[in-house]
Design a protein around this motif. Structure first.
Motif, PDB file in Angstrom:
ATOM      1  N   ALA A  39      -7.098  -3.500  17.364  1.00  0.00           N
ATOM      2  CA  ALA A  39      -8.558  -3.434  17.269  1.00  0.00           C
ATOM      3  C   ALA A  39      -9.011  -2.779  15.978  1.00  0.00           C
ATOM      4  N   VAL A  40      -8.214  -1.874  15.408  1.00  0.00           N
ATOM      5  CA  VAL A  40      -8.655  -1.160  14.211  1.00  0.00           C
ATOM      6  C   VAL A  40      -7.860  -1.545  12.967  1.00  0.00           C
ATOM      7  N   LEU A  41      -6.937  -2.509  13.081  1.00  0.00           N
ATOM      8  CA  LEU A  41      -6.124  -2.891  11.918  1.00  0.00           C
ATOM      9  C   LEU A  41      -6.997  -3.657  10.914  1.00  0.00           C
ATOM     10  N   PRO A  42      -7.087  -3.171   9.660  1.00  0.00           N
ATOM     11  CA  PRO A  42      -8.010  -3.807   8.708  1.00  0.00           C
ATOM     12  C   PRO A  42      -7.391  -5.026   8.030  1.00  0.00           C
ATOM     13  N   PHE A  43      -7.639  -6.227   8.581  1.00  0.00           N
ATOM     14  CA  PHE A  43      -7.091  -7.434   7.966  1.00  0.00           C
ATOM     15  C   PHE A  43      -7.815  -7.755   6.663  1.00  0.00           C
ATOM     16  N   SER A  44      -9.128  -7.478   6.630  1.00  0.00           N
ATOM     17  CA  SER A  44      -9.874  -7.587   5.374  1.00  0.00           C
ATOM     18  C   SER A  44     -11.108  -6.710   5.513  1.00  0.00           C
ATOM     19  N   GLU A  66       4.677  -4.229  17.167  1.00  0.00           N
ATOM     20  CA  GLU A  66       4.476  -2.848  16.740  1.00  0.00           C
ATOM     21  C   GLU A  66       4.996  -2.659  15.318  1.00  0.00           C
ATOM     22  N   VAL A  67       6.122  -3.305  14.992  1.00  0.00           N
ATOM     23  CA  VAL A  67       6.619  -3.216  13.616  1.00  0.00           C
ATOM     24  C   VAL A  67       5.572  -3.769  12.653  1.00  0.00           C
ATOM     25  N   PHE A  68       4.960  -4.905  13.040  1.00  0.00           N
ATOM     26  CA  PHE A  68       3.914  -5.488  12.190  1.00  0.00           C
ATOM     27  C   PHE A  68       2.749  -4.509  12.013  1.00  0.00           C
ATOM     28  N   VAL A  69       2.319  -3.878  13.124  1.00  0.00           N
ATOM     29  CA  VAL A  69       1.189  -2.941  13.052  1.00  0.00           C
ATOM     30  C   VAL A  69       1.535  -1.769  12.151  1.00  0.00           C
ATOM     31  N   VAL A  70       2.757  -1.232  12.323  1.00  0.00           N
ATOM     32  CA  VAL A  70       3.173  -0.074  11.531  1.00  0.00           C
ATOM     33  C   VAL A  70       3.206  -0.433  10.045  1.00  0.00           C
ATOM     34  N   CYS A  71       3.710  -1.655   9.731  1.00  0.00           N
ATOM     35  CA  CYS A  71       3.733  -2.098   8.327  1.00  0.00           C
ATOM     36  C   CYS A  71       2.311  -2.258   7.809  1.00  0.00           C
ATOM     37  N   GLY A  72       1.412  -2.784   8.662  1.00  0.00           N
ATOM     38  CA  GLY A  72       0.029  -2.946   8.244  1.00  0.00           C
ATOM     39  C   GLY A  72      -0.619  -1.612   7.951  1.00  0.00           C
ATOM     40  N   VAL A  73      -0.325  -0.607   8.789  1.00  0.00           N
ATOM     41  CA  VAL A  73      -0.889   0.728   8.568  1.00  0.00           C
ATOM     42  C   VAL A  73      -0.345   1.302   7.269  1.00  0.00           C
ATOM     43  N   ALA A  74       0.970   1.126   7.028  1.00  0.00           N
ATOM     44  CA  ALA A  74       1.545   1.631   5.780  1.00  0.00           C
ATOM     45  C   ALA A  74       0.893   0.955   4.585  1.00  0.00           C
ATOM     46  N   ALA A  75       0.671  -0.365   4.689  1.00  0.00           N
ATOM     47  CA  ALA A  75       0.052  -1.094   3.583  1.00  0.00           C
ATOM     48  C   ALA A  75      -1.361  -0.592   3.330  1.00  0.00           C
ATOM     49  N   SER A  76      -2.129  -0.317   4.402  1.00  0.00           N
ATOM     50  CA  SER A  76      -3.517   0.078   4.136  1.00  0.00           C
ATOM     51  C   SER A  76      -3.634   1.557   3.790  1.00  0.00           C
ATOM     52  N   LEU A  77      -2.718   2.393   4.273  1.00  0.00           N
ATOM     53  CA  LEU A  77      -2.823   3.814   3.939  1.00  0.00           C
ATOM     54  C   LEU A  77      -2.317   4.089   2.524  1.00  0.00           C
ATOM     55  N   LEU A 133      -0.655   1.501   0.214  1.00  0.00           N
ATOM     56  CA  LEU A 133      -0.480   0.444  -0.776  1.00  0.00           C
ATOM     57  C   LEU A 133      -1.768  -0.321  -1.055  1.00  0.00           C
ATOM     58  N   GLY A 134      -2.920   0.328  -0.840  1.00  0.00           N
ATOM     59  CA  GLY A 134      -4.161  -0.313  -1.243  1.00  0.00           C
ATOM     60  C   GLY A 134      -4.736  -1.308  -0.260  1.00  0.00           C
ATOM     61  N   GLY A 135      -4.043  -1.575   0.832  1.00  0.00           N
ATOM     62  CA  GLY A 135      -4.588  -2.428   1.880  1.00  0.00           C
ATOM     63  C   GLY A 135      -5.021  -3.791   1.366  1.00  0.00           C
ATOM     64  N   TYR A 136      -6.258  -4.161   1.689  1.00  0.00           N
ATOM     65  CA  TYR A 136      -6.738  -5.502   1.353  1.00  0.00           C
ATOM     66  C   TYR A 136      -7.430  -5.567  -0.007  1.00  0.00           C
ATOM     67  N   GLN A 137      -7.365  -4.501  -0.812  1.00  0.00           N
ATOM     68  CA  GLN A 137      -8.134  -4.468  -2.058  1.00  0.00           C
ATOM     69  C   GLN A 137      -7.679  -5.561  -3.031  1.00  0.00           C
ATOM     70  N   VAL A 138      -8.650  -6.323  -3.555  1.00  0.00           N
ATOM     71  CA  VAL A 138      -8.360  -7.354  -4.546  1.00  0.00           C
ATOM     72  C   VAL A 138      -8.521  -6.728  -5.927  1.00  0.00           C
ATOM     73  N   PHE A 148      -3.577  -8.567   2.162  1.00  0.00           N
ATOM     74  CA  PHE A 148      -3.119  -7.645   3.213  1.00  0.00           C
ATOM     75  C   PHE A 148      -1.870  -8.179   3.893  1.00  0.00           C
ATOM     76  N   MET A 149      -1.899  -9.470   4.248  1.00  0.00           N
ATOM     77  CA  MET A 149      -0.755 -10.051   4.954  1.00  0.00           C
ATOM     78  C   MET A 149       0.487 -10.048   4.063  1.00  0.00           C
ATOM     79  N   THR A 150       0.317 -10.312   2.759  1.00  0.00           N
ATOM     80  CA  THR A 150       1.469 -10.332   1.857  1.00  0.00           C
ATOM     81  C   THR A 150       2.134  -8.962   1.821  1.00  0.00           C
TER      82      THR A 150
END
Lengths: 178, 372
Positions: B119-124, B270-281, B283-288, B306-308
């Protein structure tokens, strides 16, 4: 509409699971019903717009206290306790006698009346309290209050927690081999 | 304030057209949007979880100079569908001495805990179900349901393998929550907010604007978070709860069919969620990089970015699994309590001092003088 739905489901979950805690004879099942009841309380907080308190409720109770209870129940025997349950007077009934019921009922009544008195002015206006303009969110408001107005209570509770940590470490440390 | 996907969409003109379709009933339209998007996100993440099992086998085959699944569909891509059909048609076995209620409940708790984090994972920037003020805190809190699920799965099966696996799982998850949460706290300190919108908004598109390269302490915090997250999701080299050479398969030994599938799916998502959190915390998350416009096509680009990042981290997680041997139980606890937790606390204090001393500026800003 959504708030009413959230309130109805949270209240049902809280009360229903609380009854489940009392009704079941298995300690593990009681713990799981308690988990549901605490989740319902978190939902009630969310209904009132207290997002930080709701999440803290989930974090502390579901992530910490219930897991601790499950561990304790499992390590101390779990459901084997049912047959050996006794009340304080050593009677075989596990649910108490007339004396305990009357004292318990009296205490419950006093607590209920005190609570109603305490929250009576909140009950009169049940709309969620709007936070002030000076804070962007409840989180920053709580943060400011914690380190400004209530800093003494905050520090005292942190010392208490530190004491608990040190105590746990002392109890759990290995004894010296002689 | 609490941003949601509905409040994001409501700034566009087609929202008013949709509103007219719903006879100006705001609640009904918001509910429909939430419903459709929840179904889309859950479906997408379940597919990613399923493809995760395929990726796991293919990558492990690569690393061990084998071929891996190649029979079902092109390059074996449909293997996950075949696995799904196989799981659904298997007999649903309930052990005779199992605790029935808890046995049914455990896989559901695992899956609920993982799906609730989506619910809170920032896809974009706009495509985030609810950008809560307490976003990251909510994510940490609700994912503790997984620990309860793992523990109950072990207890309810009433078998020794499951019991040991469940106990190891629960103790591991609640221990490693501490360094992970403290690392997250350091990032919260740098960004000044717990919502994903704030955290990602404080970073830029280019690497020198990411929080991982903000200061030396946040660089360390990324690795502490990574190790802790691996342990929290029960991935190798921390997969002691399901160590197949000691415990058959740990807490889900007694589970068959789709109930086992729920456990496996929960782990991969859960692995996907954890990677997504690491990316947004970190590695800049969805920033273009280089674009500050906010129009709908940009959202698609942000989603792809974000997905990449997330899937690259997912690859690293699988890579680590097939490279490192498993730890012993005492080593596991020593790594958490004697190394990771002190390092995480050191990082937190370091980040606090850095924020005060350099007025919140990153290394790149200090070297190249403010502008970027």
């Amino acid at each position: 509409m959504f708030i009413q739905l959230l309130f109805a489901s949270s209240a049902t979950l809280t009360v229903g699971c609380a009854l489940g805690v009392l009704a079941t004879k298995n300690l593990m099942h009681s713990c799981i019903f308690l988990l549901g009841s605490l989740m319902g309380v978190a939902g009630l907080f969310a209904t009132l717009g207290a997002d930080f308190v709701a999440v803290t409720q989930i974090m502390v109770y579901m992530g910490g206290v219930v897991i601790l209870m499950l561990f304790a129940v499992m390590l101390t025997g779990g459901k084997d306790f049912i047959s050996r349950a006794q009340n304080l007077l050593g009677l075989p009934s596990s649910m108490g006698n007339k004396w305990t019921y009357s004292v318990g009922g009296l205490v419950g009544l006093v607590l209920l009346l005190t609570n109603i008195r305490l929250i009576s002015n909140v009950m009169n206006s049940h709309a969620p309290k709007v936070i002030g303009d000076e804070y962007p969110s409840t989180v920053s408001q709580i943060g400011h209050l914690l380190v400004k107005d209530h800093v003494l209570a905050f520090e005292i509770s942190s010392v208490l927690l530190l004491g608990a940590l040190v105590g746990a470490a002392i109890i759990a440390r290995p004894r010296k081999q002689k | 304030m609490n941003q949601t996907v509905v409040s994001y969409l409501s700034q566009y003109e087609f929202y008013d057209t949709l509103l007219a379709l719903f006879k100006n009933n705001q609640g009904a339209l918001a509910f429909t949007i939430y419903l459709l998007l929840s179904l889309a996100i859950v479906g997408m993440c379940a597919t990613i979880g399923g493809l995760g099992t395929y990726a796991e086998r293919k990558i492990s085959a690569d690393l061990q100079a084998r071929i891996g699944p190649n029979r079902v569909g092109p390059y074996g891509l449909l293997q996950m569908l075949a696995d799904g059909v196989k799981m659904m048609t298997k007999e649903d076995i309930m052990p005779f001495t199992a605790d029935k209620m808890l046995f049914y409940l455990a896989p559901l708790l695992c899956l609920t805990g993982v799906f609730a984090t989506l619910a809170v994972l920032p896809f974009s920037g706009g495509f985030i179900m609810a950008d809560l003020n307490v976003g990251i805190f909510y994510l940490v809190a609700i994912s503790s349901l997984v620990g309860v699920g793992v523990f109950l799965g072990g207890y309810a099966s009433n078998s020794k393998w499951s019991m040991l696996g469940g106990m190891r799982g629960a103790s591991q998850i609640i221990s490693y929550e501490i360094p992970v949460t403290i690392s997250i706290l350091a990032i919260t300190l740098l960004s000044g907010g717990m919502s994903f919108g704030t955290i990602v908004g404080h970073q830029g598109g280019l690497p020198h604007e990411w929080f991982i390269f903000h200061n030396p302490f946040s660089f360390l915090a990324f690795f502490v978070y990574g190790v802790g997250a691996l342990a929290e999701t029960n991935r190798a080299p921390f997969d002691l709860p399901e160590a197949e050479s000691e415990l058959v398969s740990g807490y889900h030994t007694e589970y068959t069919g789709m109930r086992f599938g729920f456990f496996a799916l929960a782990e991969y998502i859960e692995v996907f969620v954890v990677c997504g959190v690491a990316a947004s915390l970190f590695l800049g998350g969805y920033q273009v990089p280089g674009i500050s416009l906010d129009i709908l096509p940009i959202q698609a680009v942000q989603f792809v970015i974000f997905m990449t990042k997330t899937l690259l981290l997912y690859y690293v997680v699988i890579w680590i699994r097939w490279t490192f041997p498993r730890l012993r139980v005492d080593q596991l606890m020593a790594v958490c309590w004697k190394y990771l937790t002190p390092i995480a606390i050191f990082n937190l204090v370091g980040c606090a001092i850095w924020t005060v001393a350099f007025n919140g500026k990153s290394i790149a800003e200090l070297i190249f003088g403010g502008g970027h």
